[in-house]
Design a protein around this motif. Sequence first.
Motif, PDB file in Angstrom:
ATOM      1  N   LEU A 174       0.828  -1.212   0.000  1.00  0.00           N
ATOM      2  CA  LEU A 174       0.000   0.000   0.000  1.00  0.00           C
ATOM      3  C   LEU A 174       0.860   1.258   0.000  1.00  0.00           C
ATOM      4  CD1 LEU A 174      -2.833  -1.050   2.471  1.00  0.00           C
ATOM      5  CD2 LEU A 174      -2.971  -0.845  -0.019  1.00  0.00           C
ATOM      6  N   ALA A 175       2.030   1.185   0.634  1.00  0.00           N
ATOM      7  CA  ALA A 175       2.938   2.336   0.639  1.00  0.00           C
ATOM      8  C   ALA A 175       3.519   2.589  -0.749  1.00  0.00           C
ATOM      9  CB  ALA A 175       4.064   2.111   1.647  1.00  0.00           C
ATOM     10  N   LYS A 176       3.461   1.552  -1.598  1.00  0.00           N
ATOM     11  CA  LYS A 176       3.978   1.660  -2.967  1.00  0.00           C
ATOM     12  C   LYS A 176       2.865   1.404  -3.976  1.00  0.00           C
ATOM     13  CE  LYS A 176       7.023  -1.430  -1.708  1.00  0.00           C
ATOM     14  NZ  LYS A 176       8.146  -2.399  -1.672  1.00  0.00           N
ATOM     15  N   LYS A 177       1.649   1.859  -3.649  1.00  0.00           N
ATOM     16  CA  LYS A 177       0.508   1.511  -4.493  1.00  0.00           C
ATOM     17  C   LYS A 177       0.604   2.121  -5.883  1.00  0.00           C
ATOM     18  CE  LYS A 177      -4.393   0.511  -4.279  1.00  0.00           C
ATOM     19  NZ  LYS A 177      -5.740   0.879  -3.824  1.00  0.00           N
ATOM     20  N   ALA A 178       1.258   3.260  -6.001  1.00  0.00           N
ATOM     21  CA  ALA A 178       1.424   3.856  -7.328  1.00  0.00           C
ATOM     22  C   ALA A 178       2.237   2.933  -8.233  1.00  0.00           C
ATOM     23  CB  ALA A 178       2.095   5.223  -7.219  1.00  0.00           C
TER      24      ALA A 178
END
Length: 287
Positions: free
Chosen positions: A165-169
């Motif tokens: 989620l912290a790297k969802k992009a």
Amino acid sequence: MIKEVGIIGLGNVGKVLATFLKANGMLYWAVSRSAADDENILRNISDIKELPSLIIIAVADKYISAVSEKLAHKFGKELEGVFVFHLSGALSRNELILCENNGAIIASAHPFQTFFVTGNYENVFVDVLEGISWGIDCKAEYFPEIEKFINKLLGKAKYLSSETLAKKAIYHASAVAVSNYLTAAITLAKKMANLADIEAEDFLLPIIKTTIKNNFSDVDFPITGPIARCDLAVVKEHLENLSVKPHLQKSYAFFGAALLELIKDEKIMSEEQIKQLEAILLQKHLY
């Protein structure tokens, strides 16, 4: 338990889901301002009279928060216990925070699939929905119920970790790369095949199928061809002959340069070979 579903938005994704849910007796209502006349389709959120057990917000990312606000304003505490999903691959479940503040169970449920559908929507279920992964951003205690619903859609629910989620992009960008960029590569090849007066489907499709198979095998980076061999003369010849169609020449050079960046990362070519290829592929007149 999720039994009936309302969908807000009947674009590419919403239409497929609405068609599937209707066929399986789960569609409660749909909201779409642009849909053709249909007594079963509501025009506005203000037209909603009753809430289902799940509301799916299937609108463009930039409108998700506004739809959440409208739902919260209209229904307030009536949202208590109602599941509310959005389908964005880039945004978190917090886009729905106003619904959660009124007791809704919120989630981002992103179908990892392309929804550019050709032909009859009635026949897309197996091709488009069956077996696809859905990235789920929700509170852990609600995942089992959401997973059951995704199973009903023929899919596989994948709980997204806090790290993902912290790297969802980047998670979302991987979907863009495998869909849009793959389409760009195939379109380029089809246009070049047409320029060479060969039948694209007969000549290209076997290569496409084998390439996809190879890329999901045990081989990490299964490339071949003139760039992989550092065959400078062939790469030059390709670009020279494509000069009759500058947009194809430019696209070919772009893809070659992108491939070189990945080759650098894989460390399978010498620095000298890379420099020689860059001198050909990165010529100023191509950019």
